[in-house]
Design an enzyme around this catalytic site. Structure first.
Site, PDB file in Angstrom:
ATOM      1  N   GLU A  55      41.051  39.183  42.291  1.00 35.94           N
ATOM      2  CA  GLU A  55      41.729  37.966  42.736  1.00 35.94           C
ATOM      3  C   GLU A  55      40.791  37.102  43.571  1.00 35.94           C
ATOM      4  O   GLU A  55      40.780  35.875  43.446  1.00 35.94           O
ATOM      5  CB  GLU A  55      42.967  38.356  43.562  1.00 35.94           C
ATOM      6  N   ASP A  95      41.863  44.018  45.263  1.00 35.26           N
ATOM      7  CA  ASP A  95      40.537  43.800  45.851  1.00 35.26           C
ATOM      8  C   ASP A  95      40.613  43.124  47.215  1.00 35.26           C
ATOM      9  O   ASP A  95      41.652  42.584  47.611  1.00 35.26           O
ATOM     10  CB  ASP A  95      39.654  42.976  44.908  1.00 35.26           C
TER      11      ASP A  95
END
Length: 479
Positions: free
Chosen positions: A145, A78
């Site tokens: 994350e 991400d």
């Protein structure tokens, strides 16, 4: 046609090019995970996606190295989605519009996603590379994350055989990380009573600040748009009297707020507003560091509002924002990371009849993290507000002896002729959670040079990207 097929790092850059075309904000990683799985299938490699969405890929060792100990590479899928106000970009469907500026790769008005698209690209290129003899390679691509290391907290360790790991979510080039901060996020909510609006209403806005990563840049002295706007509103309230009608600013909890605006009702006709804002703007700009001074603006425009906060609640919210802790809370000169503890007031809004503030706390010392969290709870209690805490994650403690770290330093200096450094970072990395789940994992963090993470100024250095990929291949040869 992908323009980056040539050169020593051509395939790694080609993978980065592809990744930039796939929307992958936190929580929206399915498409990029599908892409990784498709690459693994094309290469005939074992791959698995777990319930959290993390992807595992394994590549057997080269002939003569199949029985060597495996190495694990790890990065997150991400990215932080930030854009300038004047940019029309939908992070759910639009590709990143990037361009080359000299030695740098940049995005037009949005974050680039080098954090951690570079790591993903390196790993895919390594999986595809059959020219370099290497030991068994395992790759772990994690999700979410940027919103609290959520994917790393749910990894299935049964799929991981390696006991030495290189995290590729770090930088700049040549710096090998050995520790990171733990952290947590929180949301404060305080109900506000509304009344019919009276008087002239305007929107006052702070804009043009640099922003950036709330861990690695928290000690730079960058302006926080929410705190700066609070000071301006306080001063205006003292001079002409105002009532809050609405408040909105900031973005992700791990980004220093660049923009914040408040709609207010004026107690008089506002004839002095221009002069007061000009005086405030000049004074506030003088306090900012040069990186913020260049773009900083404090402006107003006419606005419409149907209701305003009660006088008591308007004062209470301004009090709360003025007293809310922000920035560096603790430092230690002999610590590998000068900043030990910090807090970032990241986002404010008014939703469902309540004022809402979101924040994140980081610390390399767990007890100090809790002390700052307790201070926010105390403030909330005094202000009759509620607190919800979430996404707590551990730090990554420094290991005096690390074979993989030592080897990385030796190989990097031999391969590049440049001096390497071993440091810690005041930011959250997945290394702490992975170390917690696999205590005997020997971990080091590294990456290529990029700047401006979590902001629209994010840039990736192309020569550094090429050198770092070459270093990783050299490391695999040595292993």
């Amino acid at each position: 046609m992908n323009p980056w097929e040539e050169g020593p790092a051509g395939r790694a850059l080609a993978f980065f090019y592809d990744i930039c075309r796939i929307p992958r904000g936190s929580g929206n990683e399915k498409a990029v995970a599908d892409y990784v799985l498709a690459v693994a299938e094309r290469l005939g490699l074992w791959a698995h996606r777990d319930e959290a969405g993390n992807v595992y890929v394994k590549k057997p060792g080269s002939p003569g190295k199949k029985d060597h100990p495996a190495i694990l590479f790890q990065s997150h899928l991400d990215m932080v989605c930030e854009k300038d106000d004047n940019v029309d970009h939908d992070f759910l469907k639009d590709p990143i519009d990037f361009y080359v500026d000299g030695e740098w790769l940049k995005a037009r008005g949005t974050s680039l996603g080098a954090d951690d698209g570079t790591g993903v690209a390196f790993m895919l290129a390594i999986l595809e590379n059959n020219e370099v003899a290497m030991p068994p390679v395992e790759c772990l691509f994690t999700v979410e994350e940027e919103t609290g290391l959520i994917g790393a907290g749910r990894i299935e360790t049964k799929h991981i055989d390696a006991r030495r790991m290189v995290n590729l979510d770090c930088g700049p080039e040549g710096v090998f990380l050995a520790s990171c901060a733990g952290g947590m996020t929180g949301t404060l909510q305080k109900p506000v009573r509304m009344e019919p609006v009276q008087g002239r209403t305007v929107k006052i806005k702070v804009d043009g600040l640099m922003g950036g990563h709330s861990g690695s840049r928290i000690h730079w002295g960058l302006g926080n748009a929410i705190k700066i706007l609070t000071r301006a509103l306080r001063a205006l309230d003292a001079q002409i009297g105002i009532r809050l009608c609405g408040l909105e600013g900031g973005g992700k909890d791990n980004a220093i707020p660049r923009i914040c605006g408040a709609t207010v009702a004026l107690a008089d006709d506002g004839s002095r507003l221009d002069a007061l804002l000009k005086e405030l703007s000049d004074g506030l700009r003088a306090e900012l560091i040069p990186e913020d001074q260049a773009g900083f603006t404090l402006t107003y425009e006419e606005a419409k509002a149907e209701s305003m906060f009660s006088a008591e609640d308007s004062d209470a919210i301004l009090d709360l924002l003025q007293l809310f802790p922000n920035g560096v809370m603790a430092q230690q000169k002999d610590n590998p990371v000068p900043v030990v503890t910090s807090i970032n007031l990241a986002n404010v809004s008014v939703k469902g009849g309540a004022f809402v503030a979101q924040y994140s706390i980081r610390s390399n010392i767990e007890s100090l993290k809790e002390e700052v969290a307790a201070a926010v709870r105390t403030l909330a209690g005094r202000m009759d507000a509620d607190i919800e805490e979430a996404n707590g994650y551990p730090g990554w403690s420094f290991a005096p002896h690390s074979e993989i770290r030592k080897l990385c330093v030796e190989v990097y200096e031999r391969f590049t002729g440049l001096k390497a450094a071993v440091e810690g970072v005041h930011a959250g990395l997945e290394c702490g959670l992975i170390q917690q789940k696999i205590p005997d994992m020997d971990i080091v963090g590294t990456g290529s040079t990029a700047t401006g993470a979590h902001s629209t100024k994010e840039s990736m250095n192309l020569p550094s990207f090429e050198r770092t990929y070459g270093f990783l291949l050299e490391l695999l040869k040595t292993l």
